[in-house]
Design a protein around this motif. Structure first.
Motif, PDB file in Angstrom:
ATOM      1  N   TRP A  58       0.822  -1.202   0.000  1.00 21.60           N
ATOM      2  CA  TRP A  58       0.000   0.000   0.000  1.00 21.60           C
ATOM      3  C   TRP A  58       0.854   1.250   0.000  1.00 21.60           C
ATOM      4  N   THR A  59       0.225   2.347  -0.388  1.00 21.40           N
ATOM      5  CA  THR A  59       0.787   3.675  -0.259  1.00 21.40           C
ATOM      6  C   THR A  59      -0.240   4.506   0.471  1.00 21.40           C
ATOM      7  N   ILE A  60       0.113   5.741   0.786  1.00 16.50           N
ATOM      8  CA  ILE A  60      -0.836   6.596   1.489  1.00 16.50           C
ATOM      9  C   ILE A  60      -0.983   7.935   0.788  1.00 16.50           C
ATOM     10  N   SER A  61      -2.149   8.510   0.973  1.00 20.21           N
ATOM     11  CA  SER A  61      -2.423   9.863   0.519  1.00 20.21           C
ATOM     12  C   SER A  61      -3.031  10.593   1.704  1.00 20.21           C
ATOM     13  N   GLY A  62      -2.580  11.810   1.929  1.00 18.38           N
ATOM     14  CA  GLY A  62      -3.086  12.558   3.072  1.00 18.38           C
ATOM     15  C   GLY A  62      -3.045  14.042   2.813  1.00 18.38           C
ATOM     16  N   SER A  63      -2.762  14.794   3.859  1.00 22.77           N
ATOM     17  CA  SER A  63      -2.755  16.244   3.728  1.00 22.77           C
ATOM     18  C   SER A  63      -1.562  16.741   2.921  1.00 22.77           C
ATOM     19  N   ILE A  64      -0.484  15.970   2.866  1.00 25.60           N
ATOM     20  CA  ILE A  64       0.676  16.345   2.060  1.00 25.60           C
ATOM     21  C   ILE A  64       0.405  15.946   0.614  1.00 25.60           C
ATOM     22  N   GLN A  65       0.368  16.956  -0.254  1.00 28.93           N
ATOM     23  CA  GLN A  65       0.096  16.706  -1.671  1.00 28.93           C
ATOM     24  C   GLN A  65       1.171  17.358  -2.523  1.00 28.93           C
ATOM     25  N   PRO A  66       1.610  16.736  -3.602  1.00 29.45           N
ATOM     26  CA  PRO A  66       1.211  15.400  -4.024  1.00 29.45           C
ATOM     27  C   PRO A  66       1.683  14.357  -3.014  1.00 29.45           C
ATOM     28  N   PRO A  67       1.088  13.157  -3.073  1.00 34.15           N
ATOM     29  CA  PRO A  67       1.492  12.107  -2.139  1.00 34.15           C
ATOM     30  C   PRO A  67       2.995  11.833  -2.240  1.00 34.15           C
ATOM     31  N   ILE A  68       3.565  11.411  -1.132  1.00 32.88           N
ATOM     32  CA  ILE A  68       5.003  11.151  -1.076  1.00 32.88           C
ATOM     33  C   ILE A  68       5.395   9.969  -1.965  1.00 32.88           C
ATOM     34  N   LYS A  69       4.515   8.982  -2.092  1.00 28.93           N
ATOM     35  CA  LYS A  69       4.715   7.778  -2.917  1.00 28.93           C
ATOM     36  C   LYS A  69       5.675   6.776  -2.287  1.00 28.93           C
ATOM     37  N   HIS A  70       5.635   6.640  -0.963  1.00 28.43           N
ATOM     38  CA  HIS A  70       6.384   5.563  -0.332  1.00 28.43           C
ATOM     39  C   HIS A  70       5.445   4.375  -0.161  1.00 28.43           C
ATOM     40  N   LEU A  71       5.998   3.186  -0.242  1.00 28.59           N
ATOM     41  CA  LEU A  71       5.223   1.954  -0.218  1.00 28.59           C
ATOM     42  C   LEU A  71       5.574   1.118   1.014  1.00 28.59           C
ATOM     43  N   TYR A  72       4.582   0.433   1.522  1.00 31.32           N
ATOM     44  CA  TYR A  72       4.758  -0.522   2.605  1.00 31.32           C
ATOM     45  C   TYR A  72       4.154  -1.840   2.126  1.00 31.32           C
ATOM     46  N   GLY A  73       4.619  -2.957   2.660  1.00 30.63           N
ATOM     47  CA  GLY A  73       4.005  -4.210   2.258  1.00 30.63           C
ATOM     48  C   GLY A  73       4.394  -5.375   3.142  1.00 30.63           C
ATOM     49  N   TYR A  74       3.640  -6.436   2.975  1.00 27.26           N
ATOM     50  CA  TYR A  74       3.908  -7.719   3.610  1.00 27.26           C
ATOM     51  C   TYR A  74       3.852  -8.795   2.540  1.00 27.26           C
ATOM     52  N   GLN A  75       4.833  -9.692   2.578  1.00 28.98           N
ATOM     53  CA  GLN A  75       4.821 -10.884   1.730  1.00 28.98           C
ATOM     54  C   GLN A  75       4.719 -12.081   2.660  1.00 28.98           C
ATOM     55  N   LEU A  76       3.879 -13.045   2.299  1.00 32.71           N
ATOM     56  CA  LEU A  76       3.688 -14.243   3.108  1.00 32.71           C
ATOM     57  C   LEU A  76       4.112 -15.468   2.314  1.00 32.71           C
ATOM     58  N   GLN A  77       4.866 -16.347   2.978  1.00 32.63           N
ATOM     59  CA  GLN A  77       5.276 -17.609   2.368  1.00 32.63           C
ATOM     60  C   GLN A  77       4.949 -18.727   3.343  1.00 32.63           C
ATOM     61  N   PRO A  78       4.405 -19.824   2.836  1.00 34.59           N
ATOM     62  CA  PRO A  78       4.134 -20.961   3.725  1.00 34.59           C
ATOM     63  C   PRO A  78       5.431 -21.477   4.340  1.00 34.59           C
ATOM     64  N   SER A  79       5.354 -21.907   5.593  1.00 36.20           N
ATOM     65  CA  SER A  79       6.499 -22.530   6.250  1.00 36.20           C
ATOM     66  C   SER A  79       6.003 -23.737   7.029  1.00 36.20           C
ATOM     67  N   ALA A  80       6.923 -24.495   7.579  1.00 41.16           N
ATOM     68  CA  ALA A  80       6.561 -25.709   8.315  1.00 41.16           C
ATOM     69  C   ALA A  80       5.708 -25.415   9.543  1.00 41.16           C
ATOM     70  N   VAL A  81       5.805 -24.195  10.077  1.00 41.43           N
ATOM     71  CA  VAL A  81       5.060 -23.867  11.297  1.00 41.43           C
ATOM     72  C   VAL A  81       3.972 -22.830  11.072  1.00 41.43           C
ATOM     73  N   GLY A  82       3.664 -22.486   9.847  1.00 42.55           N
ATOM     74  CA  GLY A  82       2.625 -21.493   9.561  1.00 42.55           C
ATOM     75  C   GLY A  82       2.983 -20.674   8.351  1.00 42.55           C
ATOM     76  N   SER A  83       3.317 -19.405   8.572  1.00 44.16           N
ATOM     77  CA  SER A  83       3.695 -18.513   7.470  1.00 44.16           C
ATOM     78  C   SER A  83       4.923 -17.705   7.864  1.00 44.16           C
ATOM     79  N   LEU A  84       5.794 -17.496   6.889  1.00 40.91           N
ATOM     80  CA  LEU A  84       6.916 -16.603   7.052  1.00 40.91           C
ATOM     81  C   LEU A  84       6.471 -15.261   6.491  1.00 40.91           C
ATOM     82  N   VAL A  85       6.517 -14.207   7.312  1.00 47.12           N
ATOM     83  CA  VAL A  85       6.062 -12.888   6.902  1.00 47.12           C
ATOM     84  C   VAL A  85       7.272 -11.978   6.740  1.00 47.12           C
ATOM     85  N   THR A  86       7.359 -11.353   5.570  1.00 45.83           N
ATOM     86  CA  THR A  86       8.404 -10.368   5.308  1.00 45.83           C
ATOM     87  C   THR A  86       7.742  -9.005   5.185  1.00 45.83           C
TER      88      THR A  86
END
Length: 127
Positions: A58-86
């Motif tokens: 995702w990115t965000i848009s708020g009171s600062i315009q134009p938006p800064i355009k920084h991105l955040y994210g999560y990647q999930l991979q199956p693992s032996a005990v559940g999920s590995l989250v990056t």
């Protein structure tokens, strides 16, 4: 909000996201970081990548315009005990006008790691 180690995310409102382009509002409090005197404000979270059970970005848009355009994210991979989250944070596309005015990354690596720890404990408690 419950897994945010920075203390900035106060609450959110909107529908559950299911696709790229979905949006919701997050109520923020920048005073938690003690870096910029922004106080309380709202941002709109815009989903830029969504692969169910695999990745959300995702990115965000708020009171600062134009938006800064920084991105955040999560990647999930199956693992032996559940999920590995990056967790990742990409500020390579930020608007030139913001370079040097805002320190990136806004959330340091230690903060991202702390959030992942809170996420792991939260998921484990629900299992």
């Amino acid at each position: 909000m419950a897994i945010d180690s920075s203390g900035m995310l106060q609450s959110a409102e909107g529908k559950q996201v299911t696709a790229v382009g979905d949006e919701f509002v997050v109520h923020m409090d920048r005073e938690a970081l003690n870096d910029l005197p922004m106080g309380k404000y709202d941002v709109t979270v815009i989903i830029t990548r969504f692969i169910e059970d695999t990745e959300i970005e995702w990115t965000i848009s708020g009171s600062i315009q134009p938006p800064i355009k920084h991105l955040y994210g999560y990647q999930l991979q199956p693992s032996a005990v559940g999920s590995l989250v990056t967790s990742y944070y990409d500020w390579s596309q930020i608007e030139e006008r913001y370079r040097g005015r805002v320190n990136f990354p806004i959330i340091p690596e230690a903060g991202l790691r702390a959030t992942l720890g809170i996420l792991a404990r939260t998921v484990e408690q629900r299992s």
